[in-house]
Design an enzyme around this catalytic site. Sequence first.
Site, PDB file in Angstrom:
ATOM      1  N   HIS A 131       0.871  -1.185   0.000  1.00 23.33           N
ATOM      2  CA  HIS A 131       0.000   0.000   0.000  1.00 23.33           C
ATOM      3  C   HIS A 131       0.906   1.233   0.000  1.00 23.33           C
ATOM      4  O   HIS A 131       2.026   1.186   0.519  1.00 23.33           O
ATOM      5  CB  HIS A 131      -0.827  -0.063   1.279  1.00 23.33           C
ATOM      6  CG  HIS A 131      -1.895   0.971   1.421  1.00 23.33           C
ATOM      7  ND1 HIS A 131      -1.644   2.264   1.807  1.00 23.33           N
ATOM      8  CD2 HIS A 131      -3.241   0.897   1.262  1.00 23.33           C
ATOM      9  CE1 HIS A 131      -2.777   2.945   1.884  1.00 23.33           C
ATOM     10  NE2 HIS A 131      -3.773   2.137   1.549  1.00 23.33           N
ATOM     11  N   ASP A 138       2.978  -4.461   8.104  1.00 21.87           N
ATOM     12  CA  ASP A 138       1.800  -3.627   7.915  1.00 21.87           C
ATOM     13  C   ASP A 138       0.592  -4.548   8.099  1.00 21.87           C
ATOM     14  O   ASP A 138       0.275  -5.360   7.225  1.00 21.87           O
ATOM     15  CB  ASP A 138       1.848  -3.019   6.502  1.00 21.87           C
ATOM     16  CG  ASP A 138       0.558  -2.305   6.138  1.00 21.87           C
ATOM     17  OD1 ASP A 138      -0.442  -2.432   6.876  1.00 21.87           O
ATOM     18  OD2 ASP A 138       0.541  -1.642   5.082  1.00 21.87           O
ATOM     19  N   GLN A 143      -4.636  -4.909   7.005  1.00 23.88           N
ATOM     20  CA  GLN A 143      -5.634  -5.860   6.493  1.00 23.88           C
ATOM     21  C   GLN A 143      -5.653  -7.166   7.272  1.00 23.88           C
ATOM     22  O   GLN A 143      -6.638  -7.902   7.218  1.00 23.88           O
ATOM     23  CB  GLN A 143      -5.367  -6.170   5.008  1.00 23.88           C
ATOM     24  CG  GLN A 143      -5.534  -4.992   4.085  1.00 23.88           C
ATOM     25  CD  GLN A 143      -6.966  -4.435   4.065  1.00 23.88           C
ATOM     26  OE1 GLN A 143      -7.937  -5.137   4.340  1.00 23.88           O
ATOM     27  NE2 GLN A 143      -7.088  -3.162   3.745  1.00 23.88           N
ATOM     28  N   LYS A 170     -10.598  -0.565  10.498  1.00 26.42           N
ATOM     29  CA  LYS A 170     -10.791  -1.779   9.688  1.00 26.42           C
ATOM     30  C   LYS A 170     -11.205  -2.955  10.575  1.00 26.42           C
ATOM     31  O   LYS A 170     -11.514  -4.034  10.088  1.00 26.42           O
ATOM     32  CB  LYS A 170      -9.512  -2.095   8.922  1.00 26.42           C
ATOM     33  CG  LYS A 170      -9.144  -0.972   7.934  1.00 26.42           C
ATOM     34  CD  LYS A 170      -8.025  -1.366   7.031  1.00 26.42           C
ATOM     35  CE  LYS A 170      -7.359  -0.190   6.355  1.00 26.42           C
ATOM     36  NZ  LYS A 170      -8.056   0.284   5.160  1.00 26.42           N
ATOM     37  N   CYS A 201      -4.838   2.552  -3.583  1.00 27.16           N
ATOM     38  CA  CYS A 201      -3.607   3.060  -2.941  1.00 27.16           C
ATOM     39  C   CYS A 201      -2.452   2.084  -3.151  1.00 27.16           C
ATOM     40  O   CYS A 201      -1.622   1.896  -2.246  1.00 27.16           O
ATOM     41  CB  CYS A 201      -3.800   3.335  -1.459  1.00 27.16           C
ATOM     42  SG  CYS A 201      -5.005   4.615  -1.142  1.00 27.16           S
TER      43      CYS A 201
END
Length: 438
Positions: free
Chosen positions: A153, A230, A233, A256, A394
């Site tokens: 991302h 990261d 998600q 999220k 993104c």
Amino acid sequence: MPLAPSLPHTLAADSSPSALPSTDKAAQTASGVDWDTLRQDFPVLSQLIHGQPLVYLDNAATSQKPNAVIESIDHYYREDNANVHRGVYTLSERATQAYEATRDKVRGFLNAAEREEIVFVRGTTEAINLVAQSFARPRLKPGDEILISAMEHHSNIVPWQMVCEQTGAQLKVAAINDNAEIVLDDYRKLLNKNTRLVAITHISNALGSINPVQEMIALAHQQSIPVLLDGAQAAPHLAVDVQALDCDFYALSSHKIYGPTGVGVLYGKRSWLDAMEPYQGGGDMISRVTFEKTEYNVLPYKFEAGTPHIAGVVGFGTALDYVSGIGLENIVVREQQLLQYATQALLPLEGLRIIGTAKDKASIISFVLEAAHPHDISTILDQQGVAIRAGHHCAMPVMERFKVPATARASLAFYNNKDDIDRLVEGIKEVNRIFGGA
Ligand SMILES: Cc1ncc(COP(=O)(O)O)c(C=O)c1O
């Protein structure tokens, strides 16, 4: 606060992902969780869009919020609102207690060793920028390297480009194959004595790939290279154990994980956080200030300058209770069933190609249609009440890698169901009819 969601807790042993049972009642029997009832916890889902019941399939961008989260924020502002860590009066103590309670919940959620390793930030983006500026920048010199992958991302690309410009270091990019999996041989080759940090996404937002992060971390650690994951998600869709992973940093966003926007977490190993200087100065992050010199506060407060998003952190704590009440192990099974059902339903559609076919995949389906641009697909679906994302997500380098200008993306959460997917399929058939496909 009388806000703990009442959730079914009886969980059956059968957790193998299989095709979605023909009714959601059957799914309920398989997992012990009443998914239909849980869906009713999300008020935004009970509305009509252009006269049709809303089907929300943009969960990778942000997830919807259950009543419990909305009510906890409402309750906080009505009953407890005050600034944290500052007052000795009752309201401030209540606000501080509620804020700090979430830190303990996050520690448990990630299985971090200590609550001091949990820093509240605005989101994944800010967490990564914190590591770029406070960890990487003082350590980098010309010739050093930061290693990312080709499926990142922008939030896990641009902060590293900025710090490379500031220091003369270089950004290296591990390749991905046509199925959207990291090419591990390439990754291995790129790890070298100049690599100062690996920053990799746990799950790709544009492709759904779940990366073999355990192995990637072990390979980096063989050369004493720290690793940031990261987790924007992954945190909503997998059980994350930062100690088992042995990652050095983990970044995530509340919004999220069914929590409010404007709140996120940086997890960092204490040894690193202790050794890092803050990059933002202000109130709360100090222990003593004179005009000559400032002494910083202890962990984690030295990285939390200024008044934080207190209500958001409180709401995030409720979201974590909510998710833990369902059980991530159940969410994984449910979403894998939805993914399988959706993939099987979409693949036969005329001119449809899925971008991102990794063996290990989360419930994110990016696709293109021969007949129509993703923006047209999304616009036509919206007319039918179906919300999906269209664009580069993104992740412009991912679009370049797969030689597409954009994709349409349906991303599923546990509250989605078979009907949602059927409506998506019907909508795409309609797009094909309008644009002259089959
Ligand atoms: C993989 C990934 N990383 C980082 C981000 C940035 O998250 P936020 O905008 O909440 O900071 C996102 C958001 O979509 C994402 O999917």
